[in-house]
Design an enzyme around this catalytic site. Sequence first.
Site, PDB file in Angstrom:
ATOM      1  CB  CYS A   1      -4.654   5.994   9.921  1.00 33.18           C
ATOM      2  SG  CYS A   1      -5.933   4.717  10.093  1.00 33.18           S
TER       3      CYS A   1
ATOM      4  CG  ASP B   1      -0.366   5.215   9.257  1.00 32.94           C
ATOM      5  OD1 ASP B   1      -0.356   4.806  10.431  1.00 32.94           O
ATOM      6  OD2 ASP B   1      -1.354   5.129   8.516  1.00 32.94           O
TER       7      ASP B   1
ATOM      8  CB  VAL C   1      11.941  10.743 -11.186  1.00 27.94           C
ATOM      9  CG1 VAL C   1      12.799  10.085 -10.113  1.00 27.94           C
ATOM     10  CG2 VAL C   1      10.889  11.638 -10.551  1.00 27.94           C
TER      11      VAL C   1
ATOM     12  CG  HIS D   1       0.591   0.977   5.940  1.00 29.93           C
ATOM     13  ND1 HIS D   1       0.451   2.268   6.384  1.00 29.93           N
ATOM     14  CD2 HIS D   1       0.712   0.230   7.058  1.00 29.93           C
ATOM     15  CE1 HIS D   1       0.485   2.304   7.700  1.00 29.93           C
ATOM     16  NE2 HIS D   1       0.640   1.064   8.140  1.00 29.93           N
ATOM     17  CD  GLU D   2      -1.963  -2.738   2.892  1.00 25.36           C
ATOM     18  OE1 GLU D   2      -1.871  -3.673   3.713  1.00 25.36           O
ATOM     19  OE2 GLU D   2      -2.509  -1.637   3.182  1.00 25.36           O
TER      20      GLU D   2
END
Length: 154
Positions: free
Chosen positions: A52, A59, A74, A93-94
Amino acid sequence: MSKEIYKGLQQLGSKSAAPQSPEEAVLEYVPNPRAGTDYLVRFTCPEFTSLCPVTGQPDFAHLVLDYVPADMLVESKSLKLFLQAFRNHAAFHEDCTVGIAERLVEEMKPKWLRLGGYWYPRGGIPIDVFYQTGEAPAGVWIPEQGVANYRGRG
Protein backbone atom coordinates in the site's frame (compact mmCIF):
# COMPACT_ATOMS: atom_id res chain seq x y z
CA MET A 1 11.56 -27.61 -32.99
CA SER A 2 14.87 -25.84 -32.95
CA LYS A 3 16.27 -24.55 -29.68
CA GLU A 4 17.33 -21.41 -31.57
CA ILE A 5 14.26 -19.60 -30.21
CA TYR A 6 15.74 -19.85 -26.70
CA LYS A 7 19.04 -18.18 -27.61
CA GLY A 8 19.54 -14.86 -25.93
CA LEU A 9 17.46 -15.64 -22.84
CA GLN A 10 19.41 -14.53 -19.78
CA GLN A 11 17.13 -15.76 -16.97
CA LEU A 12 15.81 -19.17 -18.04
CA GLY A 13 18.10 -21.96 -16.88
CA SER A 14 20.29 -19.72 -14.74
CA LYS A 15 20.22 -18.37 -11.23
CA SER A 16 18.41 -15.04 -11.34
CA ALA A 17 18.10 -12.62 -8.47
CA ALA A 18 14.70 -11.07 -7.86
CA PRO A 19 14.57 -7.52 -9.25
CA GLN A 20 14.15 -4.80 -6.64
CA SER A 21 11.48 -2.94 -8.63
CA PRO A 22 9.17 -3.54 -11.60
CA GLU A 23 11.16 -0.97 -13.58
CA GLU A 24 14.36 -2.94 -12.98
CA ALA A 25 12.73 -6.24 -14.00
CA VAL A 26 13.57 -7.56 -17.47
CA LEU A 27 10.79 -9.29 -19.34
CA GLU A 28 12.11 -11.71 -21.93
CA TYR A 29 10.32 -12.95 -25.02
CA VAL A 30 10.68 -15.80 -27.47
CA PRO A 31 9.31 -16.11 -31.00
CA ASN A 32 5.86 -17.67 -31.17
CA PRO A 33 6.37 -21.12 -32.74
CA ARG A 34 2.68 -21.13 -33.82
CA ALA A 35 2.43 -17.54 -35.03
CA GLY A 36 -0.06 -18.47 -37.74
CA THR A 37 -2.54 -19.91 -35.24
CA ASP A 38 -4.69 -17.96 -32.80
CA TYR A 39 -4.72 -19.55 -29.34
CA LEU A 40 -4.98 -18.43 -25.72
CA VAL A 41 -2.17 -18.43 -23.17
CA ARG A 42 -3.11 -18.13 -19.48
CA PHE A 43 -0.88 -17.37 -16.51
CA THR A 44 -2.32 -17.43 -13.00
CA CYS A 45 -0.57 -15.81 -10.06
CA PRO A 46 -2.66 -16.58 -6.95
CA GLU A 47 -0.15 -15.05 -4.51
CA PHE A 48 0.70 -11.65 -6.02
CA THR A 49 1.85 -9.07 -3.46
CA SER A 50 2.59 -5.37 -3.48
CA LEU A 51 2.60 -2.61 -0.85
CA CYS A 52 0.00 0.00 0.00
CA PRO A 53 1.54 3.35 -0.99
CA VAL A 54 0.03 5.05 2.07
CA THR A 55 0.48 2.58 4.93
CA GLY A 56 3.28 0.37 3.58
CA GLN A 57 1.24 -2.69 4.52
CA PRO A 58 1.20 -5.65 2.12
CA ASP A 59 -1.63 -6.07 -0.38
CA PHE A 60 -2.50 -9.44 -1.89
CA ALA A 61 -4.14 -10.35 -5.18
CA HIS A 62 -4.98 -13.27 -7.42
CA LEU A 63 -3.96 -12.28 -10.96
CA VAL A 64 -5.16 -14.02 -14.11
CA LEU A 65 -3.39 -13.03 -17.33
CA ASP A 66 -4.87 -14.17 -20.66
CA TYR A 67 -3.39 -13.29 -24.03
CA VAL A 68 -3.51 -14.30 -27.66
CA PRO A 69 0.07 -14.05 -28.89
CA ALA A 70 1.12 -12.47 -32.15
CA ASP A 71 4.82 -12.87 -32.97
CA MET A 72 6.18 -13.22 -29.43
CA LEU A 73 5.55 -15.18 -26.22
CA VAL A 74 6.52 -13.90 -22.78
CA GLU A 75 9.04 -16.23 -21.16
CA SER A 76 7.45 -17.53 -17.94
CA LYS A 77 10.45 -17.24 -15.61
CA SER A 78 10.96 -13.60 -16.56
CA LEU A 79 7.23 -12.98 -15.98
CA LYS A 80 7.48 -14.62 -12.56
CA LEU A 81 10.46 -12.42 -11.63
CA PHE A 82 8.67 -9.32 -12.96
CA LEU A 83 5.62 -10.05 -10.81
CA GLN A 84 7.84 -10.81 -7.81
CA ALA A 85 9.40 -7.34 -8.20
CA PHE A 86 6.13 -5.82 -6.97
CA ARG A 87 6.66 -7.25 -3.45
CA ASN A 88 8.47 -4.06 -2.42
CA HIS A 89 6.61 -1.75 -4.81
CA ALA A 90 4.19 0.74 -3.31
CA ALA A 91 1.21 1.40 -5.60
CA PHE A 92 -2.56 1.28 -5.56
CA HIS A 93 -4.29 -1.82 -6.93
CA GLU A 94 -5.34 -0.04 -10.11
CA ASP A 95 -1.80 1.14 -10.85
CA CYS A 96 -0.30 -2.34 -10.34
CA THR A 97 -2.89 -4.17 -12.43
CA VAL A 98 -3.03 -1.73 -15.34
CA GLY A 99 0.74 -1.14 -15.27
CA ILE A 100 1.48 -4.85 -15.62
CA ALA A 101 -0.91 -5.16 -18.55
CA GLU A 102 0.35 -2.01 -20.30
CA ARG A 103 3.97 -3.08 -20.08
CA LEU A 104 3.20 -6.50 -21.56
CA VAL A 105 1.14 -4.94 -24.36
CA GLU A 106 3.85 -2.39 -25.13
CA GLU A 107 6.70 -4.90 -25.24
CA MET A 108 5.08 -8.14 -26.43
CA LYS A 109 2.45 -6.66 -28.75
CA PRO A 110 -0.07 -9.51 -28.42
CA LYS A 111 -3.13 -9.75 -30.63
CA TRP A 112 -5.25 -9.51 -27.48
CA LEU A 113 -4.65 -9.34 -23.73
CA ARG A 114 -6.74 -9.15 -20.59
CA LEU A 115 -5.65 -9.08 -16.97
CA GLY A 116 -7.94 -9.66 -14.02
CA GLY A 117 -6.64 -8.39 -10.68
CA TYR A 118 -8.73 -9.92 -7.89
CA TRP A 119 -7.49 -8.07 -4.81
CA TYR A 120 -8.17 -9.22 -1.28
CA PRO A 121 -9.93 -6.78 1.05
CA ARG A 122 -8.25 -3.63 2.23
CA GLY A 123 -10.27 -1.88 4.93
CA GLY A 124 -12.96 -4.52 4.52
CA ILE A 125 -13.51 -3.86 0.79
CA PRO A 126 -12.12 -6.10 -1.95
CA ILE A 127 -11.11 -4.27 -5.12
CA ASP A 128 -11.12 -6.03 -8.49
CA VAL A 129 -9.37 -4.36 -11.43
CA PHE A 130 -9.76 -5.49 -15.03
CA TYR A 131 -7.85 -4.49 -18.16
CA GLN A 132 -8.50 -5.63 -21.73
CA THR A 133 -7.13 -4.45 -25.05
CA GLY A 134 -10.41 -4.84 -26.98
CA GLU A 135 -12.42 -7.64 -28.51
CA ALA A 136 -10.84 -11.08 -28.50
CA PRO A 137 -10.01 -12.54 -31.92
CA ALA A 138 -12.93 -14.45 -33.41
CA GLY A 139 -12.81 -18.20 -33.00
CA VAL A 140 -10.44 -18.28 -30.01
CA TRP A 141 -11.72 -20.13 -26.97
CA ILE A 142 -11.58 -17.63 -24.11
CA PRO A 143 -12.76 -19.34 -20.90
CA GLU A 144 -13.97 -17.35 -17.93
CA GLN A 145 -11.20 -16.52 -15.49
CA GLY A 146 -12.88 -18.62 -12.81
CA VAL A 147 -12.13 -16.41 -9.83
CA ALA A 148 -15.18 -16.04 -7.61
CA ASN A 149 -16.13 -12.74 -6.05
CA TYR A 150 -14.68 -12.37 -2.56
CA ARG A 151 -17.05 -13.88 0.00
CA GLY A 152 -14.90 -14.15 3.11
CA ARG A 153 -14.78 -17.45 4.93
CA GLY A 154 -18.44 -18.36 4.62
